[in-house]
Design an enzyme around this catalytic site. Sequence first.
Site, short mmCIF file in Angstrom:
data_model
loop_
_atom_site.label_atom_id
_atom_site.label_comp_id
_atom_site.label_asym_id
_atom_site.label_seq_id
_atom_site.Cartn_x
_atom_site.Cartn_y
_atom_site.Cartn_z
CB CYS A 2 -0.96 0.04 1.19
SG CYS A 2 -2.00 -1.40 1.38
CD1 TRP A 75 -0.37 -5.66 -3.51
CD2 TRP A 75 -0.40 -6.49 -1.44
NE1 TRP A 75 0.06 -6.96 -3.57
CE2 TRP A 75 0.05 -7.49 -2.32
CE3 TRP A 75 -0.51 -6.79 -0.08
CZ2 TRP A 75 0.39 -8.76 -1.88
CZ3 TRP A 75 -0.17 -8.06 0.36
CH2 TRP A 75 0.28 -9.03 -0.55
CE LYS A 610 7.48 -11.32 -8.14
NZ LYS A 610 8.78 -11.84 -7.69
#
Length: 615
Positions: A2, A75, A610
């Site tokens: 975040c 997040w 990723k």
Amino acid sequence: MCGIVGYIGHREAYPIILKGLKRLEYRGYDSAGIALYDGTDIKLSKTKGKVADLESKLEKEISTAGTVGIGHTRWATHGVPNDVNSHPHYSNSGDLVIIHNGIIENYESLKKELIKRGYTFQSDTDTEVLVNLIEDVKKNENIKLGKAVQIALNQVVGAYAIAVFDKNKPNEIVVARLGSPLAIGIGEDEFFIASDASPFIEYTKNAIYLEDEEMAIVRRDKGIKIRKIKDDTLVAPYVQALKLNLEQIEKGGYEHFMLKEIYEQPSAILDTFRGRLLSNDGIIKMVGIEDNMKKFLNANRIIIVACGTSWHAGLVAEYIFEDLARIPVEVEYASEFRYRNPIINENDVVIAISQSGETADTLAAIKLAKSKGAFVFGVCNVVGSSIARETHAGAYTHAGPEIGVASTKAFTTQITVLTLIALRLARAKGTVSSSDYRQHLIELELIPNKVKKALTSDAYVKTIAAIYKHVHNFLYLGRGYNFPVALEGALKLKEISYIHAEGYPAAEMKHGPIALIDENMPIVVIATKKGHYEKVVSNIQEIKSRKGKIIGIVTEGDEQVKSLADHVIEVPETIESLTPLLTTIPLQLLSYHIALILGKNVDQPRNLAKAVTVE
């Protein structure tokens, strides 16, 4: 995880906050929002997606006027990524608005109590619980916002960085931190609030970094007052002059995200067991395990499915589960699992591991296991990801966003979660003594500090990297718990330096790889005092007699391997099952430094992604 941005001063807040959120995009996030005070009321806009999505939405929904505001990139932890769960969050009255990084572990019990008192909740977040707790304290105690925040924070368990605004006190923002960073930029009659200095570096070079368990009342007309959350004592502000450029600050002062993430492992491991491990009470609390304890205790076997680094973490878990909980374990490549017509029964438990939670091969394995009636438990890092939705239950690693493609903290936090599960099952089954169980809890709690100590080898590892930067092959050897670490060390070197490397069980060296050993072959041998030490020493002697170059990963104070090896890198001592959390550290650093010396793109190695979302 975040990103927080706030402003109070004489400028228009919106452009400062919007630009600040864009500066924090590197942190990784799934939604964003901004709250602005226009002199009369709080105007709020938020959305799932990127800051660019928020920008186009906000400017259509609300006025951008106002010299006070707060913004957030989220997040997800509690609640899937969507508009409602995005920050900021109002209190029930609409008087208070909050943004929050971190996790409130006891939010469920607080929420139940607030519901009894008449509060309602729109989101699934722990953050909305916190803002209403603050409001409840403020109303019941008839106190100012700052005092209400302090009292409320003394009731919560977890980690946080928060910024709270009250429209009835429009000249101040209250901020606080525990375990999540928060910086306050000091300008001329204005103040900036952010997760790090990047959002305000162009406006001021002066900043205060709050310490854990500190809160600050940031007043436009009276400056900053900092207090200890626990005992209300005043703290003298320490103003630092910022010297880093913007790019450095975005990476936390590290040259690359990979190095930053290697160094984040002490805090990432701590965040992984925070609220779950209560060593003083001898308790491990994991809802996903407690609610499905019968499934685990009645399991004929555990099947672990994963890919890459997560597969290596699963191999470590195999040793841990079988040793402690005495449950048979099979570890499968997810990419192979579904194609070999595996035998899966209703009494099997399948544990699926993935950093991103979107790995296509692992998702396919999950669906196959579910179709056969198995109970599927997920271990991943991304809240609301596909694996989190597809599995019957699970546990998040809470490692924070991992931006570097080569996984580092994913490996150690996955091992941490799996260790907690194995210990909880061992305790429930009675397969571990009380003293051994307690020792494991105590040692696990010490691991973050021991990882910090292991990281002090960085400079020495860099000198070793310079010696071997031009070799074309590496061999990594380990036994027992550290055989998977050898595999992981070799993978890291391959991923980012493009040097061929192989990991082997140390005893298997004689069955083939020994033919490769000569004076040009560096061999990394993990030889900690715990486990099969004498056997590994014998393997080292076999390498030495063939003139191989030996890099030993040893326990602090080791003399025997030191006398044989060309280089030794020491790690702190711990119990055998936890050694992978320490021995992997120098191997990560070695791969990083070799790749860096060779001029490779450390954070984005060629051909890799990723999250691998195709089979």
